[in-house]
Design an enzyme around this catalytic site. Structure first.
Site, mmCIF file in Angstrom:
data_model
loop_
_atom_site.group_PDB
_atom_site.id
_atom_site.type_symbol
_atom_site.label_atom_id
_atom_site.label_comp_id
_atom_site.label_asym_id
_atom_site.label_seq_id
_atom_site.Cartn_x
_atom_site.Cartn_y
_atom_site.Cartn_z
ATOM 1 N N HIS A 113 0.838 -1.130 -0.140
ATOM 2 C CA HIS A 113 0.188 -0.169 -0.123
ATOM 3 C C HIS A 113 0.942 1.142 0.078
ATOM 4 O O HIS A 113 0.580 2.038 -0.819
ATOM 5 C CB HIS A 113 -0.814 -0.027 1.113
ATOM 6 C CG HIS A 113 -1.786 1.183 1.273
ATOM 7 N ND1 HIS A 113 -2.933 1.156 2.292
ATOM 8 C CD2 HIS A 113 -1.987 2.211 0.690
ATOM 9 C CE1 HIS A 113 -3.583 2.241 1.830
ATOM 10 N NE2 HIS A 113 -3.089 3.193 1.157
ATOM 11 N N GLU A 129 0.961 8.511 -3.980
ATOM 12 C CA GLU A 129 1.951 7.968 -2.590
ATOM 13 C C GLU A 129 3.115 8.752 -2.604
ATOM 14 O O GLU A 129 3.678 9.273 -1.312
ATOM 15 C CB GLU A 129 2.182 6.571 -2.574
ATOM 16 C CG GLU A 129 0.806 5.464 -2.490
ATOM 17 C CD GLU A 129 0.378 5.596 -1.046
ATOM 18 O OE1 GLU A 129 1.248 5.396 -0.040
ATOM 19 O OE2 GLU A 129 -0.690 5.747 -0.609
ATOM 20 N N HIS A 144 3.396 10.877 0.584
ATOM 21 C CA HIS A 144 4.370 10.289 1.832
ATOM 22 C C HIS A 144 5.969 10.434 1.140
ATOM 23 O O HIS A 144 6.898 10.675 1.920
ATOM 24 C CB HIS A 144 4.047 9.074 1.794
ATOM 25 C CG HIS A 144 2.729 8.849 2.447
ATOM 26 N ND1 HIS A 144 2.311 9.389 3.681
ATOM 27 C CD2 HIS A 144 1.346 8.539 1.737
ATOM 28 C CE1 HIS A 144 0.988 9.075 3.934
ATOM 29 N NE2 HIS A 144 0.767 8.537 2.933
#
Ligand SMILES: *[C@@H]1O[C@H](CO)[C@@H](O)[C@H](O)[C@H]1NC(C)=O
Ligand SMILES: *[C@@H]1O[C@H](CO)[C@@H](O)[C@H](O)[C@H]1NC(C)=O
Length: 234
Positions: A56, A103, A107
């Protein structure tokens, strides 16, 4: 739920508000999050075709969207693409790189504050490296925890992971309804320090934060007393 789909966007929005955003502070922990496609697709518009744990994300414990001008560029990870497609697939839109872009922006740009992760290639290749090193799927199999129509005790799953890696993971389930007598195994997080050594995922005070976040997304820390369903492919 549709208001908040896809799940990842919803979950990340929750994380953003739960963590104190302090762009100048370096993160101290990385969370490698795996999800189980059959469970993910029980909540999201997808049909599970994969029967192994997929990535993920790789999330630093501090910061969200740390550099909005650092755009995702798929050419920089072209060589990683075959592995990305297998290990880190977008379960909702399999042909798209949108999940990776998301992502990275959310992040990766924060992880990149560390020299060891300060490029897209370093970030994605490190996530893949850690994922393969952990080899969560084989470890669970080794402990006879396989997708099945029979239910597991939560403590059995937790003990397998803790014993093998010698650190505390965070294991999340989906609770189909309020008083359901079963919970679906959904997400497993394993944590690393800044030198990529394994470390415990959570301290008690983090747990409280996470609980409130995850309520929104449909995942919450598994209940110790409810049987766990580890769903096979339909
Ligand atoms: C943000 O990313 C851009 C592009 O890589 C870089 O030039 C810039 O220095 C970064 N800004 C910060 C604050 O790290
Ligand atoms: C994307 O990365 C490639 C390879 O590093 C580079 O040649 C190209 O200029 C980049 N594209 C953009 C829009 O930055």
């Amino acid at each position: 739920m549709r208001l908040c789909s896809p799940l990842i966007f919803c979950l990340m929005a929750g994380v953003a508000s739960a963590f104190v955003i302090s762009p100048n502070h370096m993160w101290t922990k990385l969370i490698l999050t795996h999800h189980w496609p059959s469970t993910f697709c029980s909540m999201e518009p997808c049909h599970p075709t994969i029967s192994y744990w997929t990535l993920h994300g790789l999330w630093p414990d501090k910061g969200i969207e740390c550099n909005s001008t650092w755009h995702f560029n798929s050419s920089e990870i072209e060589d990683l693409r075959p592995d990305m497609e297998k290990s880190w697939p977008d379960l909702i839109k399999p042909a798209s790189s949108g999940f990776w872009k998301y992502e990275w922006q959310k992040h990766g740009t924060c992880a990149a504050k560390a020299e060891s992760l300060n490029s897209q290639h370093k970030y994605f290749s490190k996530a893949l490296e850690l994922y393969h090193k952990l080899d969560l799927d084989s470890i669970l199999k080794k402990f006879d925890i396989t997708p099945s129509e029979k239910y597991y005790k939560f403590s059995q799953i937790e003990a397998a992971i803790e014993n093998f890696y010698s650190v505390k993971p965070k294991i999340q389930c989906v609770h189909p309804s309020k008083n359901a007598d079963v919970q679906l195994l959904g997400q497993i997080e394993i944590c690393f320090d800044t030198d990529f050594a394994l470390q415990d995922c959570e301290k008690e005070k983090d747990r409280v934060k996470y609980m409130s976040v995850d309520k929104v997304s449909g995942f919450s820390v598994c209940d110790h007393d409810i049987p766990v369903y580890y769903p096979p492919l339909p």
